[in-house]
Design a protein around this motif. Structure first.
Motif, PDB file in Angstrom:
ATOM      1  N   GLY A  67       0.834  -1.201   0.000  1.00 53.69           N
ATOM      2  CA  GLY A  67       0.000   0.000   0.000  1.00 53.69           C
ATOM      3  C   GLY A  67       0.871   1.254   0.000  1.00 53.69           C
ATOM      4  O   GLY A  67       1.985   1.250   0.530  1.00 53.69           O
ATOM      5  N   LEU A  68       0.341   2.337  -0.578  1.00 50.36           N
ATOM      6  CA  LEU A  68       1.161   3.536  -0.781  1.00 50.36           C
ATOM      7  C   LEU A  68       0.711   4.728   0.067  1.00 50.36           C
ATOM      8  O   LEU A  68       1.121   5.848  -0.184  1.00 50.36           O
ATOM      9  CB  LEU A  68       1.159   3.902  -2.281  1.00 50.36           C
ATOM     10  CG  LEU A  68       1.737   2.820  -3.208  1.00 50.36           C
ATOM     11  CD1 LEU A  68       1.558   3.203  -4.680  1.00 50.36           C
ATOM     12  CD2 LEU A  68       3.203   2.553  -2.905  1.00 50.36           C
ATOM     13  N   VAL A  69      -0.148   4.469   1.056  1.00 50.06           N
ATOM     14  CA  VAL A  69      -0.605   5.577   1.901  1.00 50.06           C
ATOM     15  C   VAL A  69      -0.405   5.294   3.395  1.00 50.06           C
ATOM     16  O   VAL A  69      -1.073   5.884   4.240  1.00 50.06           O
ATOM     17  CB  VAL A  69      -2.096   5.918   1.604  1.00 50.06           C
ATOM     18  CG1 VAL A  69      -2.238   6.606   0.256  1.00 50.06           C
ATOM     19  CG2 VAL A  69      -2.984   4.676   1.672  1.00 50.06           C
ATOM     20  N   GLY A 119      -1.248   2.766   5.175  1.00 49.45           N
ATOM     21  CA  GLY A 119      -2.375   2.142   5.871  1.00 49.45           C
ATOM     22  C   GLY A 119      -2.077   0.754   6.397  1.00 49.45           C
ATOM     23  O   GLY A 119      -2.760   0.247   7.294  1.00 49.45           O
ATOM     24  N   SER A 120      -1.033   0.123   5.864  1.00 51.61           N
ATOM     25  CA  SER A 120      -0.817  -1.298   6.162  1.00 51.61           C
ATOM     26  C   SER A 120       0.134  -1.547   7.325  1.00 51.61           C
ATOM     27  O   SER A 120       0.386  -2.695   7.683  1.00 51.61           O
ATOM     28  CB  SER A 120      -0.265  -1.989   4.908  1.00 51.61           C
ATOM     29  OG  SER A 120       0.864  -1.288   4.437  1.00 51.61           O
ATOM     30  N   VAL A 121       0.694  -0.484   7.884  1.00 48.85           N
ATOM     31  CA  VAL A 121       1.637  -0.674   8.999  1.00 48.85           C
ATOM     32  C   VAL A 121       1.102   0.000  10.257  1.00 48.85           C
ATOM     33  O   VAL A 121       0.332   0.954  10.181  1.00 48.85           O
ATOM     34  CB  VAL A 121       3.055  -0.131   8.659  1.00 48.85           C
ATOM     35  CG1 VAL A 121       3.735  -0.996   7.622  1.00 48.85           C
ATOM     36  CG2 VAL A 121       3.003   1.309   8.209  1.00 48.85           C
ATOM     37  N   ASP A 150      -5.110  -5.761 -12.756  1.00 54.16           N
ATOM     38  CA  ASP A 150      -3.670  -6.039 -12.763  1.00 54.16           C
ATOM     39  C   ASP A 150      -2.956  -4.818 -12.202  1.00 54.16           C
ATOM     40  O   ASP A 150      -3.377  -3.689 -12.465  1.00 54.16           O
ATOM     41  CB  ASP A 150      -3.237  -6.291 -14.222  1.00 54.16           C
ATOM     42  CG  ASP A 150      -1.775  -6.711 -14.336  1.00 54.16           C
ATOM     43  OD1 ASP A 150      -1.133  -6.922 -13.307  1.00 54.16           O
ATOM     44  OD2 ASP A 150      -1.288  -6.810 -15.482  1.00 54.16           O
ATOM     45  N   LEU A 151      -1.920  -5.030 -11.416  1.00 56.54           N
ATOM     46  CA  LEU A 151      -1.126  -3.894 -10.926  1.00 56.54           C
ATOM     47  C   LEU A 151       0.348  -4.236 -10.907  1.00 56.54           C
ATOM     48  O   LEU A 151       0.705  -5.419 -10.854  1.00 56.54           O
ATOM     49  CB  LEU A 151      -1.476  -3.428  -9.504  1.00 56.54           C
ATOM     50  CG  LEU A 151      -2.526  -3.968  -8.609  1.00 56.54           C
ATOM     51  CD1 LEU A 151      -2.141  -3.632  -7.190  1.00 56.54           C
ATOM     52  CD2 LEU A 151      -3.778  -3.227  -8.959  1.00 56.54           C
ATOM     53  N   GLY A 152       1.176  -3.192 -10.883  1.00 59.25           N
ATOM     54  CA  GLY A 152       2.617  -3.387 -10.856  1.00 59.25           C
ATOM     55  C   GLY A 152       3.075  -4.171  -9.636  1.00 59.25           C
ATOM     56  O   GLY A 152       4.120  -4.818  -9.657  1.00 59.25           O
ATOM     57  N   SER A 159     -12.369  -0.227   2.381  1.00 62.15           N
ATOM     58  CA  SER A 159     -12.483   0.146   3.804  1.00 62.15           C
ATOM     59  C   SER A 159     -11.120   0.205   4.507  1.00 62.15           C
ATOM     60  O   SER A 159     -11.026   0.604   5.662  1.00 62.15           O
ATOM     61  CB  SER A 159     -13.394  -0.833   4.539  1.00 62.15           C
ATOM     62  OG  SER A 159     -12.838  -2.136   4.482  1.00 62.15           O
ATOM     63  N   GLU A 160     -10.068  -0.210   3.827  1.00 67.72           N
ATOM     64  CA  GLU A 160      -8.678  -0.069   4.310  1.00 67.72           C
ATOM     65  C   GLU A 160      -8.469  -0.615   5.729  1.00 67.72           C
ATOM     66  O   GLU A 160      -7.808   0.012   6.557  1.00 67.72           O
ATOM     67  CB  GLU A 160      -8.247   1.396   4.238  1.00 67.72           C
ATOM     68  CG  GLU A 160      -8.288   1.958   2.818  1.00 67.72           C
ATOM     69  CD  GLU A 160      -7.752   3.373   2.742  1.00 67.72           C
ATOM     70  OE1 GLU A 160      -6.559   3.555   3.012  1.00 67.72           O
ATOM     71  OE2 GLU A 160      -8.527   4.285   2.415  1.00 67.72           O
ATOM     72  N   GLY A 161      -9.064  -1.767   5.982  1.00 66.27           N
ATOM     73  CA  GLY A 161      -8.814  -2.443   7.251  1.00 66.27           C
ATOM     74  C   GLY A 161      -9.477  -1.799   8.448  1.00 66.27           C
ATOM     75  O   GLY A 161      -9.164  -2.141   9.582  1.00 66.27           O
TER      76      GLY A 161
HETATM   77  P1  FAD Z   1      -1.522  -3.842   2.147  1.00 72.19           P
HETATM   78  O1  FAD Z   1      -0.571  -2.822   1.648  1.00 72.19           O
HETATM   79  O2  FAD Z   1      -0.995  -4.858   3.061  1.00 72.19           O
HETATM   80  O3  FAD Z   1      -2.746  -3.100   2.858  1.00 72.19           O
HETATM   81  C1  FAD Z   1      -3.401  -2.018   2.257  1.00 72.19           C
HETATM   82  C2  FAD Z   1      -4.609  -1.627   3.129  1.00 72.19           C
HETATM   83  O4  FAD Z   1      -5.569  -2.673   3.116  1.00 72.19           O
HETATM   84  C3  FAD Z   1      -4.271  -1.397   4.590  1.00 72.19           C
HETATM   85  O5  FAD Z   1      -5.088  -0.373   5.089  1.00 72.19           O
HETATM   86  C4  FAD Z   1      -4.604  -2.714   5.260  1.00 72.19           C
HETATM   87  O6  FAD Z   1      -4.965  -2.561   6.611  1.00 72.19           O
HETATM   88  C5  FAD Z   1      -5.794  -3.185   4.439  1.00 72.19           C
HETATM   89  N1  FAD Z   1      -5.908  -4.638   4.303  1.00 72.19           N
HETATM   90  C6  FAD Z   1      -5.025  -5.499   3.738  1.00 72.19           C
HETATM   91  N2  FAD Z   1      -5.519  -6.737   3.716  1.00 72.19           N
HETATM   92  C7  FAD Z   1      -6.742  -6.682   4.281  1.00 72.19           C
HETATM   93  C8  FAD Z   1      -7.765  -7.643   4.550  1.00 72.19           C
HETATM   94  N3  FAD Z   1      -7.635  -8.927   4.230  1.00 72.19           N
HETATM   95  N4  FAD Z   1      -8.900  -7.223   5.149  1.00 72.19           N
HETATM   96  C9  FAD Z   1      -9.074  -5.915   5.483  1.00 72.19           C
HETATM   97  N5  FAD Z   1      -8.145  -4.977   5.258  1.00 72.19           N
HETATM   98  C10 FAD Z   1      -7.001  -5.349   4.669  1.00 72.19           C
HETATM   99  N6  FAD Z   1      -2.637   0.419  -6.412  1.00 72.19           N
HETATM  100  C11 FAD Z   1      -3.592   0.591  -7.350  1.00 72.19           C
HETATM  101  O7  FAD Z   1      -4.760   0.768  -6.988  1.00 72.19           O
HETATM  102  N7  FAD Z   1      -3.297   0.581  -8.682  1.00 72.19           N
HETATM  103  C12 FAD Z   1      -2.047   0.397  -9.149  1.00 72.19           C
HETATM  104  O8  FAD Z   1      -1.818   0.400 -10.346  1.00 72.19           O
HETATM  105  C13 FAD Z   1      -1.017   0.191  -8.180  1.00 72.19           C
HETATM  106  N8  FAD Z   1       0.260  -0.034  -8.575  1.00 72.19           N
HETATM  107  C14 FAD Z   1       1.225  -0.226  -7.641  1.00 72.19           C
HETATM  108  C15 FAD Z   1       2.532  -0.459  -8.070  1.00 72.19           C
HETATM  109  C16 FAD Z   1       3.545  -0.658  -7.138  1.00 72.19           C
HETATM  110  C17 FAD Z   1       4.940  -0.927  -7.613  1.00 72.19           C
HETATM  111  C18 FAD Z   1       3.247  -0.614  -5.748  1.00 72.19           C
HETATM  112  C19 FAD Z   1       4.301  -0.841  -4.720  1.00 72.19           C
HETATM  113  C20 FAD Z   1       1.957  -0.380  -5.317  1.00 72.19           C
HETATM  114  C21 FAD Z   1       0.934  -0.171  -6.254  1.00 72.19           C
HETATM  115  N9  FAD Z   1      -0.384   0.057  -5.851  1.00 72.19           N
HETATM  116  C22 FAD Z   1      -1.365   0.225  -6.795  1.00 72.19           C
HETATM  117  C23 FAD Z   1      -0.720   0.127  -4.426  1.00 72.19           C
HETATM  118  C24 FAD Z   1      -0.954  -1.254  -3.750  1.00 72.19           C
HETATM  119  O9  FAD Z   1      -0.295  -2.256  -4.429  1.00 72.19           O
HETATM  120  C25 FAD Z   1      -2.423  -1.569  -3.687  1.00 72.19           C
HETATM  121  O10 FAD Z   1      -3.028  -0.671  -2.810  1.00 72.19           O
HETATM  122  C26 FAD Z   1      -2.741  -3.003  -3.227  1.00 72.19           C
HETATM  123  O11 FAD Z   1      -4.108  -3.236  -3.457  1.00 72.19           O
HETATM  124  C27 FAD Z   1      -2.422  -3.263  -1.759  1.00 72.19           C
HETATM  125  O12 FAD Z   1      -2.495  -4.651  -1.497  1.00 72.19           O
HETATM  126  P2  FAD Z   1      -1.666  -5.302  -0.302  1.00 72.19           P
HETATM  127  O13 FAD Z   1      -2.043  -6.725  -0.179  1.00 72.19           O
HETATM  128  O14 FAD Z   1      -0.233  -5.004  -0.450  1.00 72.19           O
HETATM  129  O15 FAD Z   1      -2.291  -4.513   0.934  1.00 72.19           O
END
Ligand code: FAD
Length: 479
Positions: free
Chosen positions: A89-91, A93-95, A146-148, A213-215
């Motif tokens: 995640g890029l904001v 929210g995940s830590v 699909d995402l990077g 809902s971002e967790g």
């Molecule tokens: P995390 O980073 O672990 O968590 C993100 C949020 O979701 C946190 O608030 C966490 O608490 C919550 N969360 C995680 N899992 C759960 C769960 N099971 N239940 C409830 N809450 C949960 N995003 C885009 O939208 N489009 C893009 O094109 C895109 N490209 C990216 C490219 C790169 C190189 C990177 C590093 C990031 C990119 N992102 C993009 C951002 C990120 O990848 C997305 O937000 C992704 O959906 C996050 O998934 P994650 O499993 O890593 O979640």
């Protein structure tokens, strides 16, 4: 990091994990899925290395029932919980922000079923997106997004952030393709909305509450998602242009000519391309001295796209609408072209630190903010200011790369960029969410009434506010 940059933040009055709690978690999960010590460090820091908490414990449940038991326990003890998927995640929210216990979904990575007739995939939340892509591909289907970050992000995280990504223009948002989900609420109750059928109009669709809902409302544990069939033909063009006006004219023509087949229309400016060349070592496949580049992906079941895009591009070259182009229709060549676009975020991070803005704007104004920010930062020590992103969806990624975080640079950009976006009725977060880093700026995209209703929902579903505290809402308004 977080402590230094946000000195006024106060820890909520949550329970502190003690030896009895540790015993309980260990008994439930086993020692391998209860992480403590040095290993916890990487779970405390986000991908951008922009925020970090100081949690001491990571819990890795394998089943919905274990998630339920953990939350029931934490709820009773008022222990705050940070939910983490792939941590891409890029904001922020995940830590954790303070010492919240981290509930990682990484061990919940089973595919439950795939229906070849309907294309509906049911899986656990911790499945890595790329693994799901490979799995459904072997059955003749694709994931609808699909995402990077696909190699690391998890589908639960994708839902929780309502990830947009590279193919939204064709397959729509997750609100459309997710048919159902299962989530565990703060008090441990299991909410089963794991519908696998396409049509269902039986009252409020609660699944939508959890998408994005971002967790903060529950732990998403299972997902049912509709996968489209693999298109028989895919074609990717990489094109160079001399001005943003020409990019817009070209976009309008592409949409008119190929609307049903258009699966991506991505913009990259010269600074973004230079960053990938310099920091990752991937060469630009065409003249690397142009101002703008676009990547156009067409996909469909008729091979006419390959012939007609060639003709279309030749005409655009003859008319000087575009200046250079290359086309690929073989998987490895297609992947090479995508690599350039997908490596932009990583390449910028190699400078040291990146201020990321993920905004939606009307197409006519899409790029204007980039030179505006360059002007504002002219006298400061900045490595790169660039604009790229999902132009087809009106979603700009404005990135400012520096050696390290700097208060002067930050205050030259924020809140200016949010005020600017709000003035033109854009969104201050197109797809990354609000998380921790943008919570102060929610008001630029949501009315008071909307924020008020959001808070009421949060307070109803999680009255002790143990789930992902300090996220989405400014602290003084929620804790
Ligand atoms: P995390 O980073 O672990 O968590 C993100 C949020 O979701 C946190 O608030 C966490 O608490 C919550 N969360 C995680 N899992 C759960 C769960 N099971 N239940 C409830 N809450 C949960 N995003 C885009 O939208 N489009 C893009 O094109 C895109 N490209 C990216 C490219 C790169 C190189 C990177 C590093 C990031 C990119 N992102 C993009 C951002 C990120 O990848 C997305 O937000 C992704 O959906 C996050 O998934 P994650 O499993 O890593 O979640």
């Amino acid at each position: 990091l977080t402590k230094e940059r946000f000195p006024n933040l106060k820890r909520g009055s949550y329970g502190i994990v003690d030896s009895t709690d540790i015993e309980f978690f260990k008994n439930l999960l086993g020692v391998t899925n209860f992480i403590t010590g040095e290993e916890v460090k990487s779970y405390n820091e986000d991908w951008l290395k922009s925020v970090s908490g100081f949690s001491k414990y990571v819990l890795k449940p394998k089943t919905t029932e274990q998630v339920s038991t953990i939350l029931k326990y934490c709820y009773k003890r008022s222990i705050a919980v940070c939910i983490q998927g792939g941590n891409t995640g890029l904001v922020g929210g995940s830590v954790p922000v303070f010492d919240e216990v981290i509930l990682s979904t990484s061990a919940m990575n089973s595919i439950i079923s795939f229906n070849k007739l309907s294309g509906v995939l049911v899986c656990q939340a911790g499945c890595v997106l790329e693994n799901l892509m490979n799995y459904v591909q072997s059955e003749g289907f694709i994931m609808p997004f699909d995402l990077g970050a696909k190699g690391t992000c998890q589908i639960g995280g994708n839902l929780a952030t309502n990830a947009g990504g590279l193919r939204l223009i064709k397959y729509g948002s997750l609100h459309g393709s997710v048919l159902g989900l299962q989530a565990v609420l703060a008090d441990g109750q299991i909410l089963d909305c794991l519908n696998t059928l396409k049509k269902d109009n039986t009252g409020y669709h609660l699944k939508h509450l959890f998408i994005g809902s971002e967790g903060t409302l529950g732990v998403i544990t299972k997902i049912a998602i509709q996968c489209p069939n693999t298109p028989k033909f895919v074609n990717v063009s990489f094109i160079g242009l001399e001005s943003f006006d020409k990019v817009l004219s070209f976009f309008s023509l592409v949409r008119k000519e190929f609307s049903a087949s258009l699966s991506s229309f991505e913009l990259m400016d010269a600074v973004a391309i230079k960053s990938v060349q310099k920091n990752i070592g991937i060469k630009c496949p065409i003249n690397d001295n142009l101002k703008f580049y676009v990547l156009v992906e067409l996909s469909g079941d008729n091979n006419y796209i390959s012939h007609s895009i060639q003709e279309f591009l030749e005409k655009a070259l003859d008319e000087n609408l575009i200046l250079d182009a290359t086309v690929a229709d073989q998987p490895s060549l297609i992947q090479n072209l995508w690599k350039i676009r997908e490596n932009i975020p990583e390449s910028l991070l190699r400078y040291g630190y990146v201020y990321k803005y993920d905004i939606t704007l009307p197409h006519e104004l899409f790029y204007e903010i980039v030179p505006e920010i360059r002007k504002r930062l002219k006298h400061l020590d900045v490595k790169a200011v660039c604009g790229y992103g999902h132009l087809g969806d009106g979603n700009l990624h404005l990135n400012v790369a520096t050696i390290e975080h700097n208060v002067e640079i930050a205050s030259a950009i924020e809140p200016y960029v949010y005020e600017w976006t709000s003035k033109y009725k854009g969104s201050i977060s197109a797809e990354h969410g609000i998380g921790f880093l943008k919570r102060k700026y929610l008001k630029y995209s949501k009315s008071n009434l909307e924020i008020d209703l959001m808070k009421k929902l949060k307070n109803t579903i999680d009255p002790k506010k143990i789930l992902n505290p300090y996220k989405i809402f400014p602290q003084d308004e929620i804790n």
